[in-house]
Design an enzyme around this catalytic site. Sequence first.
Site, PDB file in Angstrom:
ATOM      1  N   LYS A 140       3.041  11.568 -14.362  1.00 38.37           N
ATOM      2  CA  LYS A 140       1.731  10.984 -14.646  1.00 38.37           C
ATOM      3  C   LYS A 140       0.794  12.112 -15.085  1.00 38.37           C
ATOM      4  O   LYS A 140       0.312  12.884 -14.265  1.00 38.37           O
ATOM      5  CB  LYS A 140       1.172  10.279 -13.418  1.00 38.37           C
ATOM      6  CG  LYS A 140       1.923   9.022 -13.017  1.00 38.37           C
ATOM      7  CD  LYS A 140       1.293   8.378 -11.785  1.00 38.37           C
ATOM      8  CE  LYS A 140       2.045   7.127 -11.355  1.00 38.37           C
ATOM      9  NZ  LYS A 140       1.873   6.021 -12.305  1.00 38.37           N
ATOM     10  N   ARG A 142      10.182  -0.824  -8.681  1.00 44.33           N
ATOM     11  CA  ARG A 142      11.240  -1.831  -8.816  1.00 44.33           C
ATOM     12  C   ARG A 142      12.586  -1.259  -8.360  1.00 44.33           C
ATOM     13  O   ARG A 142      13.423  -1.984  -7.821  1.00 44.33           O
ATOM     14  CB  ARG A 142      11.299  -2.336 -10.251  1.00 44.33           C
ATOM     15  CG  ARG A 142      11.709  -1.319 -11.289  1.00 44.33           C
ATOM     16  CD  ARG A 142      11.409  -1.732 -12.720  1.00 44.33           C
ATOM     17  NE  ARG A 142       9.981  -1.666 -13.033  1.00 44.33           N
ATOM     18  CZ  ARG A 142       9.467  -1.964 -14.216  1.00 44.33           C
ATOM     19  NH1 ARG A 142      10.260  -2.358 -15.213  1.00 44.33           N
ATOM     20  NH2 ARG A 142       8.167  -1.886 -14.424  1.00 44.33           N
TER      21      ARG A 142
END
Length: 513
Positions: free
Chosen positions: A273, A348
């Site tokens: 990020k 996920r």
Amino acid sequence: MKLTTKSVPCEVRAEASVAATDYDGIVLVTDSLEKLQGQFSPLLAPLKEQASFDESLLKDGGCVRVELPAGRLVFAPTGPLERDQDDVRRFADAAAEGIKRALKVGMRRPLLVRGPDQAFPQADLVTLLGALRALYVPLEIREDVPKKATKTSVLGFVGSSKIVQLAVALESGRFVARDIGGSDPERMAAPRVEDYVKKVFEGSRVTVNVVSDDATLCREFPLFSAVNRCAKGVARHRGRVIHLTYVGSGPIEHTLMLVGKGVTYDTGGADIKAGGVMAGMHRDKCGSAAVAGFMQILNKLQPPNLKVIGSMTMVRNSVGSECYVADEIITSRAGVRIRIGNTDAEGRMAMADVLCLMKEKAVKEVNPHLMTIATLTGHCCLAYGNSYSAVMDNGPASQASIARTIQAAGEEVADPLEVSTIRREDYEFHVGKSEYEDVLQSNNKPSTQTPRGHQSPSAFLVLASGLDKHGKDSKQPIKYTHLDIAGGSGPFPGIPTGAPILALAKAFIPSVF
């Protein structure tokens, strides 16, 4: 009546009258002074007198003297309640602002009062929860700065003891969720989440089972372990899968099976990020925090005929020489070959194998219903804003109108959600693009730049866990609902909301409301 617990901000009392003693001020929440009739009439005259020369009182509120034992009154107006856009959150927001103002004027034993209004059935409960929200003190402050551990010693509420008991139970769940979800990435690293959860549920109706052995994690949860590969080199960051189980009395009629995303810190991994967007990523564990909070509500309310299994997938998405990378192909617990497309789609990955485990158990449970809860995508915030969670069903859950039921429940208790739909395009997006893989984990763009960026991850979870074999066309259909709480989990900087546990409690334990 007095109710005390270690998992709410302060002692909470039910009182019968605004003339109750032992309080140093009143906080009034209402939309109109004209509603102050009957036992509330002693509050009317001083407010009208103040408003006669300060019209801002009616819109902005204020503090006045009253001829009652409490001595002073903070008026916290809700604003309009009857327009199309007005909902029960008006009461929660007004109560929170009223409590904050009461603290500023020096109250330490406030008495909360809601003016009569029948427009919202749960307004009393929501008002009290709004006040308790404002009284929460972060865990690190309670531990490190004892003199700031509480904001008040007691909160009174003019209303029924049943409402107070329910509010205390619900707030105890939000308290746990806020402690886990809001605490920094070291204070709530996975091993310390384990310690915290064991302490919360020690000697209770909720049993705790923790998987921490790396060999077991790698064997049972290979996708989770890919995320954990880098972090496990640091002992204090090693991942945990924490299973919580509640079994109510009497014959079980419904089984909820929850999987929460518990990413203690999300660097993005190899797909790091960049550009200043990493700050706040300690809040990526709010899904697992919500699971623990919901289990605490069950622990307090102990509803019969209900079984709940909640799993917290606690892992840190670290970056380094051991981190998993795009292009890797990893076989999931369900035997599905997954090609990694983006290491920043780690949530996920953390949940899919545990969801598969729940699927395996579900076929032996009574009326099972699987859920995943996660701060999963920025796309959810882009689509619905920063105050709303998204909820979406697979085929069997949609036939039972589960998402709509949760949405309606949330609307009543100020825990709002928007309903999304899992479409064929979402499944097609994740179909493997070559002979090497069965399923593509993600593209290499942020969800905010991906069409249907918050819906398609639910399709991945279905495919990776093998739940696609249990759709409405199968011999063993299993209800599955995904909740993306990225928008509803609360502001950063700020305090987590505990979403969506109020909505879940109202939807699945309606008898206590």
